[in-house]
Write a protein that holds these residues in place. Structure first.
Motif, PDB file in Angstrom:
ATOM      1  N   ASN A   1      -4.668  62.716   3.497  1.00 27.58           N
ATOM      2  CA  ASN A   1      -5.439  62.434   2.288  1.00 27.58           C
ATOM      3  C   ASN A   1      -6.250  61.165   2.523  1.00 27.58           C
ATOM      4  O   ASN A   1      -5.827  60.281   3.253  1.00 27.58           O
ATOM      5  N   GLY A   2      -7.396  61.080   1.895  1.00 26.60           N
ATOM      6  CA  GLY A   2      -8.208  59.878   2.002  1.00 26.60           C
ATOM      7  C   GLY A   2      -9.484  60.125   2.779  1.00 26.60           C
ATOM      8  O   GLY A   2      -9.836  61.258   3.107  1.00 26.60           O
ATOM      9  N   THR A   3     -10.163  59.039   3.095  1.00 29.04           N
ATOM     10  CA  THR A   3     -11.462  59.096   3.757  1.00 29.04           C
ATOM     11  C   THR A   3     -11.306  59.110   5.267  1.00 29.04           C
ATOM     12  O   THR A   3     -10.582  58.287   5.833  1.00 29.04           O
ATOM     13  N   LEU A   4     -12.000  60.053   5.904  1.00 26.74           N
ATOM     14  CA  LEU A   4     -12.030  60.148   7.358  1.00 26.74           C
ATOM     15  C   LEU A   4     -13.461  59.920   7.831  1.00 26.74           C
ATOM     16  O   LEU A   4     -14.414  60.353   7.192  1.00 26.74           O
ATOM     17  N   PHE A   5     -13.599  59.257   8.971  1.00 27.95           N
ATOM     18  CA  PHE A   5     -14.895  59.090   9.617  1.00 27.95           C
ATOM     19  C   PHE A   5     -14.657  58.986  11.116  1.00 27.95           C
ATOM     20  O   PHE A   5     -13.506  58.923  11.556  1.00 27.95           O
ATOM     21  N   SER A   6     -15.714  58.993  11.899  1.00 33.70           N
ATOM     22  CA  SER A   6     -15.577  58.958  13.354  1.00 33.70           C
ATOM     23  C   SER A   6     -16.487  57.901  13.956  1.00 33.70           C
ATOM     24  O   SER A   6     -17.487  57.508  13.360  1.00 33.70           O
ATOM     25  N   ALA A   7     -16.119  57.449  15.161  1.00 36.40           N
ATOM     26  CA  ALA A   7     -16.929  56.522  15.941  1.00 36.40           C
ATOM     27  C   ALA A   7     -16.613  56.763  17.408  1.00 36.40           C
ATOM     28  O   ALA A   7     -15.539  57.276  17.744  1.00 36.40           O
ATOM     29  N   LYS A   8     -17.536  56.395  18.278  1.00 38.63           N
ATOM     30  CA  LYS A   8     -17.303  56.542  19.717  1.00 38.63           C
ATOM     31  C   LYS A   8     -16.634  55.283  20.265  1.00 38.63           C
ATOM     32  O   LYS A   8     -16.941  54.171  19.849  1.00 38.63           O
ATOM     33  N   ASN A   9     -15.742  55.485  21.207  1.00 41.17           N
ATOM     34  CA  ASN A   9     -15.150  54.375  21.938  1.00 41.17           C
ATOM     35  C   ASN A   9     -16.158  53.982  23.013  1.00 41.17           C
ATOM     36  O   ASN A   9     -16.383  54.719  23.945  1.00 41.17           O
ATOM     37  N   SER A  10     -16.776  52.824  22.848  1.00 37.85           N
ATOM     38  CA  SER A  10     -17.879  52.455  23.730  1.00 37.85           C
ATOM     39  C   SER A  10     -17.495  51.437  24.799  1.00 37.85           C
ATOM     40  O   SER A  10     -18.353  50.798  25.389  1.00 37.85           O
ATOM     41  N   ASN A  11     -16.198  51.288  25.047  1.00 39.95           N
ATOM     42  CA  ASN A  11     -15.764  50.385  26.110  1.00 39.95           C
ATOM     43  C   ASN A  11     -14.410  50.841  26.634  1.00 39.95           C
ATOM     44  O   ASN A  11     -13.880  51.851  26.198  1.00 39.95           O
ATOM     45  N   ASP A  12     -13.827  50.103  27.564  1.00 38.18           N
ATOM     46  CA  ASP A  12     -12.619  50.589  28.235  1.00 38.18           C
ATOM     47  C   ASP A  12     -11.312  49.849  27.952  1.00 38.18           C
ATOM     48  O   ASP A  12     -10.312  50.125  28.612  1.00 38.18           O
ATOM     49  N   PRO A  13     -11.199  48.949  26.981  1.00 40.89           N
ATOM     50  CA  PRO A  13      -9.912  48.277  26.764  1.00 40.89           C
ATOM     51  C   PRO A  13      -8.767  49.203  26.356  1.00 40.89           C
ATOM     52  O   PRO A  13      -7.610  48.833  26.504  1.00 40.89           O
ATOM     53  N   MET A  14      -9.051  50.397  25.849  1.00 43.26           N
ATOM     54  CA  MET A  14      -7.973  51.297  25.444  1.00 43.26           C
ATOM     55  C   MET A  14      -7.674  52.368  26.493  1.00 43.26           C
ATOM     56  O   MET A  14      -6.852  53.248  26.265  1.00 43.26           O
TER      57      MET A  14
ATOM     58  N   PRO B   1      -9.991  57.345  26.256  1.00 41.48           N
ATOM     59  CA  PRO B   1     -11.030  57.186  27.279  1.00 41.48           C
ATOM     60  C   PRO B   1     -12.323  56.586  26.732  1.00 41.48           C
ATOM     61  O   PRO B   1     -12.687  56.801  25.573  1.00 41.48           O
ATOM     62  N   ASN B   2     -13.006  55.837  27.590  1.00 40.94           N
ATOM     63  CA  ASN B   2     -14.329  55.327  27.268  1.00 40.94           C
ATOM     64  C   ASN B   2     -15.237  56.526  26.979  1.00 40.94           C
ATOM     65  O   ASN B   2     -15.246  57.496  27.714  1.00 40.94           O
ATOM     66  N   GLY B   3     -15.985  56.474  25.886  1.00 36.68           N
ATOM     67  CA  GLY B   3     -16.880  57.565  25.512  1.00 36.68           C
ATOM     68  C   GLY B   3     -16.271  58.595  24.587  1.00 36.68           C
ATOM     69  O   GLY B   3     -16.965  59.472  24.084  1.00 36.68           O
ATOM     70  N   ALA B   4     -14.956  58.513  24.343  1.00 35.01           N
ATOM     71  CA  ALA B   4     -14.300  59.474  23.445  1.00 35.01           C
ATOM     72  C   ALA B   4     -14.790  59.269  22.010  1.00 35.01           C
ATOM     73  O   ALA B   4     -15.086  58.156  21.592  1.00 35.01           O
ATOM     74  N   THR B   5     -14.870  60.368  21.268  1.00 36.71           N
ATOM     75  CA  THR B   5     -15.168  60.301  19.838  1.00 36.71           C
ATOM     76  C   THR B   5     -13.842  60.258  19.100  1.00 36.71           C
ATOM     77  O   THR B   5     -13.016  61.153  19.251  1.00 36.71           O
ATOM     78  N   ILE B   6     -13.645  59.205  18.311  1.00 36.41           N
ATOM     79  CA  ILE B   6     -12.362  58.956  17.668  1.00 36.41           C
ATOM     80  C   ILE B   6     -12.474  59.199  16.176  1.00 36.41           C
ATOM     81  O   ILE B   6     -13.378  58.678  15.526  1.00 36.41           O
ATOM     82  N   MET B   7     -11.558  60.010  15.638  1.00 31.31           N
ATOM     83  CA  MET B   7     -11.492  60.212  14.194  1.00 31.31           C
ATOM     84  C   MET B   7     -10.609  59.108  13.615  1.00 31.31           C
ATOM     85  O   MET B   7      -9.532  58.815  14.142  1.00 31.31           O
ATOM     86  N   ILE B   8     -11.086  58.527  12.521  1.00 27.23           N
ATOM     87  CA  ILE B   8     -10.438  57.366  11.920  1.00 27.23           C
ATOM     88  C   ILE B   8     -10.110  57.674  10.465  1.00 27.23           C
ATOM     89  O   ILE B   8     -10.943  58.199   9.729  1.00 27.23           O
ATOM     90  N   HIS B   9      -8.891  57.348  10.078  1.00 25.85           N
ATOM     91  CA  HIS B   9      -8.473  57.430   8.678  1.00 25.85           C
ATOM     92  C   HIS B   9      -8.680  56.047   8.083  1.00 25.85           C
ATOM     93  O   HIS B   9      -8.091  55.060   8.559  1.00 25.85           O
ATOM     94  N   GLU B  10      -9.546  55.940   7.070  1.00 28.80           N
ATOM     95  CA  GLU B  10      -9.854  54.638   6.477  1.00 28.80           C
ATOM     96  C   GLU B  10      -8.608  54.048   5.820  1.00 28.80           C
ATOM     97  O   GLU B  10      -8.009  54.647   4.937  1.00 28.80           O
ATOM     98  N   GLN B  11      -8.205  52.867   6.284  1.00 28.87           N
ATOM     99  CA  GLN B  11      -7.076  52.140   5.718  1.00 28.87           C
ATOM    100  C   GLN B  11      -7.120  50.714   6.257  1.00 28.87           C
ATOM    101  O   GLN B  11      -7.623  50.484   7.358  1.00 28.87           O
ATOM    102  N   GLU B  12      -6.611  49.780   5.469  1.00 27.97           N
ATOM    103  CA  GLU B  12      -6.693  48.363   5.815  1.00 27.97           C
ATOM    104  C   GLU B  12      -5.525  47.872   6.645  1.00 27.97           C
ATOM    105  O   GLU B  12      -5.602  46.789   7.232  1.00 27.97           O
TER     106      GLU B  12
END
Length: 126
Positions: free
Chosen positions: A39-52, A57-68
């Motif tokens: 439940n709640g707001t979902l959005f996506s962003a690309k991982n644009s670097n390699d620390p994770m 992976p660098n370049g992966a599209t990550i789905m994010i659940h909005e929460q603080e």
């Protein structure tokens, strides 16, 4: 249509304006299959670097659940100087740490940076 397919906005990673989910930050849309849809707001962003790497992976599209807030050992999307970064969270003695998976980066204290969501899924390229 499969009810487990979720379509989200895809945000740019750098120079975001407030509010984060503003149309000025949207660069496209992404559809992803989720076993369970939170439940709640979902959005996506690309991982644009390699620390994770190798976890995300660098370049992966990550789905994010909005929460603080996120729990220890969960991956979070963090707003750092108006850019989205991804790190694992560790809470130690009342301090929230941003932990990279890649050993060439050092852990940082969350400080003034803002958790904008929990990374719940990613899609990468083979």
């Amino acid at each position: 249509m499969n009810e487990n397919i979720v379509k989200t906005i895809l945000l740019k990673n750098e120079n975001l304006v407030s509010p984060i989910l503003s149309t000025d930050n949207v660069i496209g849309h992404v559809s992803t299959y989720l076993e369970e849809i939170p439940n709640g707001t979902l959005f996506s962003a690309k991982n644009s670097n390699d620390p994770m790497e190798p976890r995300i992976p660098n370049g992966a599209t990550i789905m994010i659940h909005e929460q603080e807030q996120v729990d220890s050992n969960e991956a979070a999307a963090i707003l750092v100087n108006q850019d989205i970064k991804f790190r694992r969270i560790e809470k130690i003695a009342g301090t929230t740490w941003l932990i990279p998976e890649n050993s060439k980066y050092k852990p940082q204290i969350l400080g003034e940076n803002q958790i904008i969501g929990k990374a719940i899924n990613y899609v990468g390229t083979l």
